[in-house]
Design an enzyme around this catalytic site. Structure first.
Site, short mmCIF file in Angstrom:
data_model
loop_
_atom_site.label_atom_id
_atom_site.label_comp_id
_atom_site.label_asym_id
_atom_site.label_seq_id
_atom_site.Cartn_x
_atom_site.Cartn_y
_atom_site.Cartn_z
N ARG A 171 1.07 -9.23 3.83
CA ARG A 171 0.08 -8.52 4.52
C ARG A 171 -1.06 -9.11 4.94
O ARG A 171 -1.54 -10.25 4.50
CB ARG A 171 -0.40 -7.39 3.52
N SER A 177 0.19 -0.38 0.40
CA SER A 177 0.65 -0.41 -0.96
C SER A 177 0.89 0.89 -1.56
O SER A 177 0.74 1.91 -0.80
CB SER A 177 -0.49 -0.93 -1.66
N ASP A 195 5.28 -0.70 -6.86
CA ASP A 195 4.84 -1.62 -6.24
C ASP A 195 5.41 -1.62 -4.60
O ASP A 195 6.63 -1.42 -4.77
CB ASP A 195 4.55 -3.23 -6.60
N ASP A 216 0.72 -9.40 -13.37
CA ASP A 216 0.74 -10.40 -12.17
C ASP A 216 -0.39 -10.06 -11.19
O ASP A 216 -0.73 -10.88 -10.58
CB ASP A 216 1.90 -10.33 -11.37
N HIS A 217 -1.20 -9.12 -11.46
CA HIS A 217 -2.27 -8.66 -10.47
C HIS A 217 -3.61 -8.84 -10.69
O HIS A 217 -4.53 -9.00 -10.05
CB HIS A 217 -2.32 -7.20 -10.07
N ARG A 276 -0.09 1.89 -4.31
CA ARG A 276 -1.01 2.53 -5.25
C ARG A 276 -1.48 3.87 -5.18
O ARG A 276 -1.96 4.66 -4.13
CB ARG A 276 -2.31 1.53 -5.11
#
Length: 781
Positions: free
Chosen positions: A475, A670, A193, A128-129, A672
């Site tokens: 965000r 995030s 995520d 999806d990213h 990440r």
């Protein structure tokens, strides 16, 4: 759609008292999808769940909140686990793992490095990213498949080899796929995520983590989480008119701020809950990430039951009904903090710019913008994202758009629509919502994250040009959506975004203000309405799921040594056994430093599977306290100024280790883990700050970096850019025992500062081994 229903990961075989469930044959036929998409059977063991909760309740001798029930119900050892909210670390057994494609690359590379043959719990990858929004869904998706072919092939083959399901590009956003397929009341799921808490809208405990945490769970190792505190949000009254579920979390964000939920689960309860749809509850839980919460959750109710039935999971709904007492808080349970919201009095909100906790009523934002010099003209309105792309969201936005169309009006601003999943896209197309949104001026983008995460090829303004956009995303950090630091991004509901895109100005309150039709008629928009769920059931759209084969041993996973997008991992070095002496201060960061600042997304997403290449974005968005510059720091070996990654690489090549000094809530945003991997890769040894965001602190520990906090936050002011810092006390490193920093200034003076940490014994072993992955491999021998 496929349903994996497991209350506990260790019940992969039918255990005592487990309930055997089958996916509805009628739903399978209706969906017209491949049979390979389904597990032959699934298990929900609410009896075992109940037993664990009873054990803990008896031990603690008090009523339990809902989140405590679900979390403690997943304890590895409920009889002996020490439980103290906000203090002890829990060892948990989550039921499943979900990874989006940007983070799945590093997670799967780490899993490959572990040497294990197959994942121990059901796991999925969601593409999806990596789909950039340019001109529209069909063309953008085709381009993404071509540009990212190497990465998609890697993820697909790695999934097949190690037993991980693969949702192909175009399937939709990970959190919507989870809500439609995998979340259910009482399940514990971890996802790579930060918006994984979306699943709380179905009464699930869904927690965002870094890839290394996902590897632990996929490896069958108990997963650690600091026992969360519980913030209760009591809802009374009823949502109505222009007020939407989004306004609940926008208001809560204004109350708690971006760090007010850190270390806590936000648990919604009270009579007002029943006025919110299941997908509306998901919206509220999703954006709980913006207040730093571990996750958010709602109690099981009839809105969740209806959603489960509509998505082919009626059997689970029936079991949840039977065990409904397990899926709501105990009467008399106590929260660490309670916020009360009367939904009858709640007004539509819009938050921003530059931070998601700057809350304004829609009725006031225009005046505030004028006072602060924020651009009033709305250049672009964007609806969708993982936060607000449900059928109900799209219906309410379409009802606003239709009113304008009926009067001959179209959007003054550009307008984009991002469906959350292929199922939503197909259903809103069938039911006419897509046409209405298109006719008013909207462009339907691919079923993906797109502009929400910076995957937006925006061309209507130049970089540096001051402008305003309004989104239904979560965000709005500086430059997050379009890489333009001068873009003032505001977050609100899809219906308010639609109204403002039609009006073309931030200074528009649809509750009171009038629009002018082309014939001069002045009219007011009526409050939006939209069906909670489609009357004709969902149209699943195209089948985009790849089930892993029963045995993936013969599957090859190739990573070319010449690739600039994928790179196999080399183990990090172990701790030397000594204190860390004379570390350079790479950068002293001033103010807000999110994971967007530490490891930017947007165009950098293409390097998420290549640690060395992605490290070229390390801290390039952080503000240097020395000169208020961005990506401009002094190299203290040469005396020259350069980019942060360049100076770090020079230090590493010269055998010089370094630290970063930072401000409050460092690493906000995030999940990440690249924001932790990159400093480790480029020679960083410690990050010393006033306070950390939860996920980032854990990610640093996992990679062998020391996340340390000033005992006295004002000690931040004592650090100078040219200092040398030695971290003492590592030979007797122990839980609850502070370390110290001996700071040597260039004028010859020295001072010693106390540094606190939150390491437990297991995490100290990660540090000594060089990383959690190194420690895992040690324990295999």
């Amino acid at each position: 759609m496929e349903v994996y229903c497991q209350a506990f990961s260790f019940l992969l075989a039918l255990g005592h008292g487990a309930r055997r469930l089958h996916v509805s044959a009628a739903y399978r036929a209706k969906a017209q999808v491949s049979m390979s998409r389904f597990e032959p059977s699934s298990f929900v063991n609410y009896e075992k769940f109940q037993s664990n909760v009873d054990i803990v309740r008896k031990r603690l001798n008090r009523p339990l909140t809902l989140s405590e029930k679900i979390v403690y119900g997943h304890l590895d050892d409920p009889h002996n686990q020490e439980i103290d909210r906000g203090r002890t670390y829990l060892r948990l057994r989550p039921d499943r793992v979900a990874m989006q494609d940007a983070t799945a690359q590093m997670a799967m590379l780490q899993f490959i490095s572990s040497g294990l043959p197959r994942v121990a719990v059901p796991s999925t990858i969601h593409c999806d990213h990596l789909i950039e929004a340019q001109v529209g869904g069909v063309k953008d998706l085709a381009r993404a498949k071509e540009v990212n072919e190497e990465v998609y092939n890697f993820l697909s083959s790695a999934g097949a080899k190690y037993g991980v399901g693969f949702w192909k590009p175009g399937s939709g956003i990970i959190h919507q796929i989870i809500l439609e397929n995998y979340a259910y009341p009482g399940v514990m799921l971890i996802g790579t995520d930060s918006h994984t808490p979306n699943g709380g809208g179905l009464g699930a405990i869904c927690i965002g983590v870094g890839g290394a945490d996902a590897v632990d769970v996929m490896a069958g190792i108990p997963w650690e989480l600091k026992c969360p505190k519980v913030i209760g949000v009591k809802l009374t009254g009823t949502l109505s008119g222009w007020t939407s579920p989004k306004d609940v979390i926008l208001k809560v964000a204004g109350i708690l701020t971006v760090k007010g939920g850190t270390g806590a689960i936000v648990e919604y309860h009270g009579p007002g809950v029943d006025s919110i749809s299941c997908t509306g509850m998901a919206t509220i839980c999703n954006m709980g990430a913006e207040i730093g919460a571990t996750t958010s959750v709602f109690p099981y109710n009839h809105r969740m039951r209806t959603y489960l039935e509509k998505t082919g999971r009626g059997e689970i709904a029936a079991l949840a009904d039977e065990y409904s007492g397990l899926l709501v808080p105990d009467e008399g349970c106590e929260y660490d903090q309670v916020i009360e919201l009367n939904l009858d009095e709640l007004k539509p909100h819009i938050n921003g710019p530059f931070t998601p906790d700057l809350a304004h009523p829609v009725s006031e934002v225009g005046a505030v913008a004028e006072k602060n010099g924020w651009p009033l003209e709305v250049k672009v309105g964007l609806i969708g994202s993982c936060t607000n792309s449900s059928y109900e969201d799209m219906g309410r936005a379409a009802s606003v758009a239709k009113q304008a169309l009926d009067k001959g009006l179209k959007c003054k601003a550009q307008f984009t629509v991002t469906p959350g999943s292929e199922q939503i896209r197909a259903t809103i197309e069938r039911d006419g919502y897509s046409k209405i949104l298109g006719d008013v001026g909207g462009v339907v983008m691919a079923n993906a994250c797109g502009p929400c995460i910076g995957q937006w090829d925006r061309r209507d303004v130049k970089k540096g040009e001051k402008n305003t956009i309004v989104t239904s995303f979560n965000r709005n950090f500086t430059a997050r959506n379009d890489a333009n630091p001068a873009t003032h991004a505001f977050v609100t509901s899809p219906e308010i975004v639609t109204a403002m895109a039609i009006a073309g100005t931030l200074n528009f309150n649809p509750e009171t203000d009038y629009l002018t039709a082309p014939n001069g008629e002045k009219f007011k928009l009526e409050p939006p309405n939209g069906d909670e769920l489609p009357a004709k059931d969902f149209d699943p759209g195209q089948d985009t799921y790849q089930h892993p084969p029963p045995d993936g041993l013969s599957v090859r996973v190739d990573v070319s040594p010449q690739s600039n997008r994928l790179q196999l991992l080399e183990p990090f070095d172990k701790w030397s056994g000594d204190d860390l002496e004379d570390l350079n201060v790479l950068i002293k960061v001033k103010g807000k430093c999110t994971t967007d600042h530490i490891s930017a997304a947007g165009p950098w997403l293409k390097f998420r599977g290549h640690l060395d290449n992605i490290s070229n974005n390390m801290l390039i968005g952080a503000v240097n306290s020395e000169n208020d510059g961005i990506n401009k720091i002094k190299n203290h070996l040469t005396g020259e100024y350069g980019g942060v990654p360049d100076v770090a690489r020079h230090y590493k090549a010269s055998g010089v280790s370094w630290v970063v000094v930072g401000d409050d809530n460092y690493g906000e945003g995030s999940s990440r883990e690249h924001a932790a991997l990159e400093p480790r890769h480029l020679g960083g040894r410690a990050i010393i700050v006033k306070s950390f965001a939860r996920i980032h602190e854990t990610n640093l520990k996992k990679q062998g970096v020391l996340p340390l906090t000033f005992n006295n936050p004002s000690d931040y002011d004592k650090i100078r850019p040219d200092d040398k810092i030695s971290i003492k006390g590592l030979k007797t490193f122990a839980p609850g025992k502070p370390l110290s920093a001996v700071v040597k200034h260039s004028d010859g003076s020295e001072e010693t500062l106390q540094l606190n940490h939150s390491f437990n014994e297991t995490q100290i072993e990660w540090f000594k081994a060089g990383s959690a992955l190194n420690r895992m491999k040690e324990l295999q021998h």
